[in-house]
Each structure stands twice: as structure tokens, then as C-alpha cells.
Design an enzyme around this catalytic site. Sequence first.
Site, PDB file in Angstrom:
ATOM      1  NE  ARG A  34      43.662  44.939  44.356  1.00 11.43           N
ATOM      2  CZ  ARG A  34      44.546  44.705  45.312  1.00 11.43           C
ATOM      3  NH1 ARG A  34      45.637  45.427  45.394  1.00 11.43           N
ATOM      4  NH2 ARG A  34      44.337  43.765  46.197  1.00 11.43           N
ATOM      5  CD1 TRP A  82      42.268  37.646  37.614  1.00  8.54           C
ATOM      6  CD2 TRP A  82      41.701  36.320  39.318  1.00  8.54           C
ATOM      7  NE1 TRP A  82      42.942  36.458  37.460  1.00  8.54           N
ATOM      8  CE2 TRP A  82      42.610  35.629  38.487  1.00  8.54           C
ATOM      9  CE3 TRP A  82      41.218  35.674  40.453  1.00  8.54           C
ATOM     10  CZ2 TRP A  82      43.044  34.330  38.758  1.00  8.54           C
ATOM     11  CZ3 TRP A  82      41.642  34.377  40.717  1.00  8.54           C
ATOM     12  CH2 TRP A  82      42.550  33.719  39.879  1.00  8.54           C
ATOM     13  CG  ASN A 108      39.528  41.339  46.649  1.00 10.51           C
ATOM     14  OD1 ASN A 108      39.650  40.308  45.992  1.00 10.51           O
ATOM     15  ND2 ASN A 108      40.550  42.006  47.136  1.00 10.51           N
ATOM     16  N   GLY A 109      37.679  38.530  47.186  1.00 10.11           N
ATOM     17  CA  GLY A 109      37.992  37.373  48.024  1.00 10.11           C
ATOM     18  C   GLY A 109      37.128  36.191  47.641  1.00 10.11           C
ATOM     19  CE  LYS A 619      52.183  44.222  40.316  1.00  8.04           C
ATOM     20  NZ  LYS A 619      53.321  43.671  39.558  1.00  8.04           N
TER      21      LYS A 619
END
Length: 624
Positions: A34, A82, A108-109, A619
Site C-alpha cells: 500500500r 506513501w 492514512n489519507g 497499491k
Amino acid sequence: MCGIVGYVGLRETPGRELYALDYVLEGLRRLEYRGYDSAGVAVVADGAVDCRKKAGKVSSLDAELAANPLPDAVLGIGHTRWATHGGPTDVNAHPHVIDHGRLAVVHNGIIENFAELKNELTGKGYTFESETDTEVAGTLVADYYNKDAGRDLTEAVRLASQRLEGAFTLLAIHADHPDRIVAARYNSPLVIGLGKDENFLGSDVSGFIQHTKQAVEMDNNQIVTITATDYSIIDFDGNPVSGKPFEVTWDAAAAEKGGFNSFMEKEIHDQPSAVHDTLLGRLDETGHLTLDELRIDESLLRSVDKIVVIACGTAAYAGHVARYAIEHWCRIPTEVELAHEFRYRDPIVNEKTLVVALSQSGETMDTLMAIRHAREQGAKVIAICNTNGSSIPRESDANLYTHAGPEIAVASTKAFLAQITAAYLLGLYLAQLRGNMFADEIGEVLSELQAMPEKIQTVIDGADEIKAMGTEMGDTESVLFLGRHVGFPVALEGALKLKEIAYIHAEGFAAGELKHGPIALIEPGQKVFVVVPSPRGRNALHSKVVSNIQEIRARGAETIVIAEEGDEAVAPYANHVISVPASPTLLQPLLATVPLQIFACAMAEAKGYDVDQPRNLAKSVTVE
Ligand code: F6R
């Protein structure tokens, strides 16, 4: 984008040899697909939060932990990143430790109002070490924790969540609460895993699949608090809500490499079973196509006057294949649109429009936003998705699941074939429902489809030549791909695979478009793949593509032709012929794509690249 793991267990459970950190690291390794710009973990032990983090992959974090071990703990959180706000550095890596070292958060975000919140918090005297929006969100949690929330971690996360805009899954642990993890979810994925005297959180079930198959889905705007023996969910207003329990159908072994060099290679080899499993259980005892999970009013499907397929990347190419099949079988005008373009061009959709959303992960934010837009306009949405419990099926009116199993390699392979298969099923189902095809015609296509897994296996088994070509062409700088009809999206997919994992210039064209410009790219030695349709059936199409091959050969191109076995017409103009078993033209993408995947994988490996985790990619693209 970004993988998140949380673990809480009871130390005294007999037989438990692993500590929180082991579980968290194992989950991170599984979720690394991810995002892999940096990784970090934090635990609560001996009344304090302790954290290690490092730029680079989880292996860099392993090295850091070997040099600077963390204390044993029963609770931990982890993150593989990421990068969005702030580059991939040690400082910007998660977790972020705040509140004088007592609170740690992973996220995340993207927090869209982070600049405004940062100003507000700076005004209150807070300082920031990193450039991330996450540290701002964590500081907001700390501010509420120490003031309005009265040192209640769940309440602090709830109050902070009400202020955050954008997309976030936020996990928080605090030294005052060594028994719990609190997590908020808004427009970003999070699932709960339930074990015996241990509970888990993960961006998806791969984060804990090794230890439990019992999972719970959460909705947006919800907060979960997990301890080793319990979990409770509330909404952002503080009302208790219940999650939706489900059992994970994937086997932990399905998420392992199984003796292959890479996940991508393994997933290419999984394709016969991905297609087979996606076809499984779709016929009743009379041979009638039944899509049980497609709970949508049949009269509505009969009245549809337009279909819009929305997706991104590889899934969008599957959508292009779907269009050829649906229009041919159902005679319903069908458009394919990149999800991120759809919403912003004010599309004409209404109650008579059926939107088909394709997504492997079920978390692609662009596709999710397009779905919301379509539903607001009154359209019904069917999701073709590979991931149970993910956001896209949850927010759609009906679902048709692909059964490809977990796809770990960033470059999609088996999910693409499974998406195409599911789209064929949907097309045939609509044709059956609307009376566009006779039962025996549908039966004929279905038996051709059922023969596909074996034919795909034949392509895989005979792939030595294409593999060798990929290896030998390691220093090639540009490859072109041509196709017509359903061969066109196959050409686009072949080019995308090469770009994303072998990092070379590659472009896919509709073969007929060549003479309108791109033929100027052809110079002696230029490698060109050509996907040739079956010489049976649509004969005109076949001869046109053969002419296209002649045109480029005449200008010095080196042609690699993917053609049906026994197709003699292509031989004189091909430097290499890669044969695939005979199939109806509409179904050919299930076969013709496979050599292109194998070629890309071999070339990337020959160049020494990590085929599973290509640079700059992740991903599941959970930001817009
Ligand atoms: C390319 C690839 C991507 C995805 C795209 C959509 O190999 O995997 O182009 O197809 O990001 O992802 P999903 O299907 O998860 O919505």
C-alpha cells in the site's frame, strides 16, 4: 495508500509467544504494497510510548529495530507510508509522537484543512517537527485530550475527527491507556480483526489474516476503541453503532509468494483460478445465469437506457473490454470514463443510467467519489470489486464480487482478468434479462468462458519465449503496443504494465489510429507488439490489423505479434509470433493480456527492479 496496523493482546494468554511488535511488523510486511516510502512502529510499555521509524521499506525499519530494540509490549501500532504531505524522510515517517512523548498517531489519507488547523494550534503554542498533516491531526487529538475530553482518548479522537476535513484513518495510542487503541475512519479504509484475547486493526484484512478470519466492517464517520477482549464503535456524534461482522474468505497462504520470485509472478500464475473462481456458482440447475449477490430491482435493469463504466488505470481498461461486450450483447449504449474525469465534467446521468464501477481494492478514492456523484444524480451503481468489506461495494447499490484472491503486487494482473470475467457475466446477465440473446447463445458464450482457465494455463505454460524476450530486451528504451476492438484495451494494458514496472516509455494505440500520427514514431528496430484478433469471426478486423503490421514492418519495426494459434496470415510480417489458443474475439483479452504481463515482469526483473513495489506507486490509491 499507506498501510496501517494495530494490535492489542493479553500477555498472559497461554501459548502466545509473540509480542505486539511481532504482530505489527508482520502486518506491515503484508500491507507494504500500500506504500513503501517509510515505515514505523510505536508501542506502549512501562507507562510510556516508544517509537522507531525510518525512511525506506519495512526492511529499513527492521534494521533500525535491530540496532535500537523496542521494549516488549502488548499493544502497538504501525504504518507503512506513501508520502503525500512532506517527503519520505525519517522525520515525516509515522508514527508521530506528540504530547511530550505520551501520544502516538498513525494516519492514512489527507487532511485538507491541515494548514488552517496548524495555524490555530501554533497560536496555542504548539510546535511541529515534521511537515505532515498527521502531526497536526495528532496535536489536535492531544489538545482535546488534555482539555475538553478530560483525558478520555476515545473522546479526544472523536472531537478531533469532527474538525478534520479530507480523508483519514487515524489510530491513536496513549501512555495513560496501555490497554487500548482508538481509531477513526473517514473516507479511508479500516477493518477490525477479532481474535481470542487479542484484537487487530488493519487497512485491510491482510494486516491480520495470519491470525484471524473474523473481521468487522466499519462505516465512515466512525470511531472504534479496541482492547484485547473487546471492541466498541461510536459515530462522530458519540452514538453507539454496530459494525458489520464478516468472515474473511482468503487463505493466509493466498497472500504468500508460494515459491515464486515475486507476487506479480505468482499472481500471473493465479489467473486461471481467478477466472475460474469468478465464474463459480453463477448458474442455476437449469443453466440459467443467476447473479445472486446482484440485489437490484430487475425492472430497473430492464429500463436502463445507458451504462457508464467508471474506473481508473488497469480497471478502466477492463471497463473498455466490458463496453465492447455489453454493447454487442445487450445493445445498451455504454460509455467508459476515467473516474477522476467523470465527476468534473458534469456528466449526463439519471435514474435510467446504470453505472458500473470497477475496482480491485474497493478503496480507490477517485472511483468512490465518482460513485457518490452518480448516485446523487439518481443513477444506480453496480460495483465489480475484489475486496469484501471495502468502501466501494459498501457505497454501491449492488455488487458483483470477483474472486481473484488478494492481489499484493502493485501492478494488477489477476484482478484485471477477473474484472473482465465479471463484466462479461454482467453483460450476459443483462442480455438474458432484457431478452437480447437467446438462452442457447448465452450458454455458448458461458461454455467458452468456462474453457478460459485452461486456455490461460496453456498461455502461461508456453511462456518461455516471451519471458526470454523480456529478459533480452532489458535495455530497450521504448515499446509500442497496437490493437483493435478489444485488442485496443489489451494494448493499453500492455503499455501500462511496462511503464509501471520496467520504467520505460511504452504506449498503446488503436491500430487504426497509427496512420493519423503515431506511425511517425516507427524507426528501424522499434519494438512493436501487435494484438491480432481471431481470423475467424470478424474477418475484416483481422485483415485490417494484418495490414497495420505490414505498414510498420515496411518502416523497419520489429514486430511481436500475439495471434491465435494457426493464424498463418501474420507469419510473413512478424519477427516473433506468440500464439494463444483460439477463442471468440470478445473473450480474447483473457488470453492476449497474459504474454504482455509476463513480458513486462521479465523485463523489469532483468533490469533489477522490484516488480512488486515499483517506484512512486502504491497499491490502493486512497487519495484524490
Ligand atoms: C495498474 C494498477 C492500477 C489500478 C488502479 C485502480 O497495474 O493496478 O492502474 O488498476 O489504480 O485500482 P483499483 O482497481 O483498486 O480501483
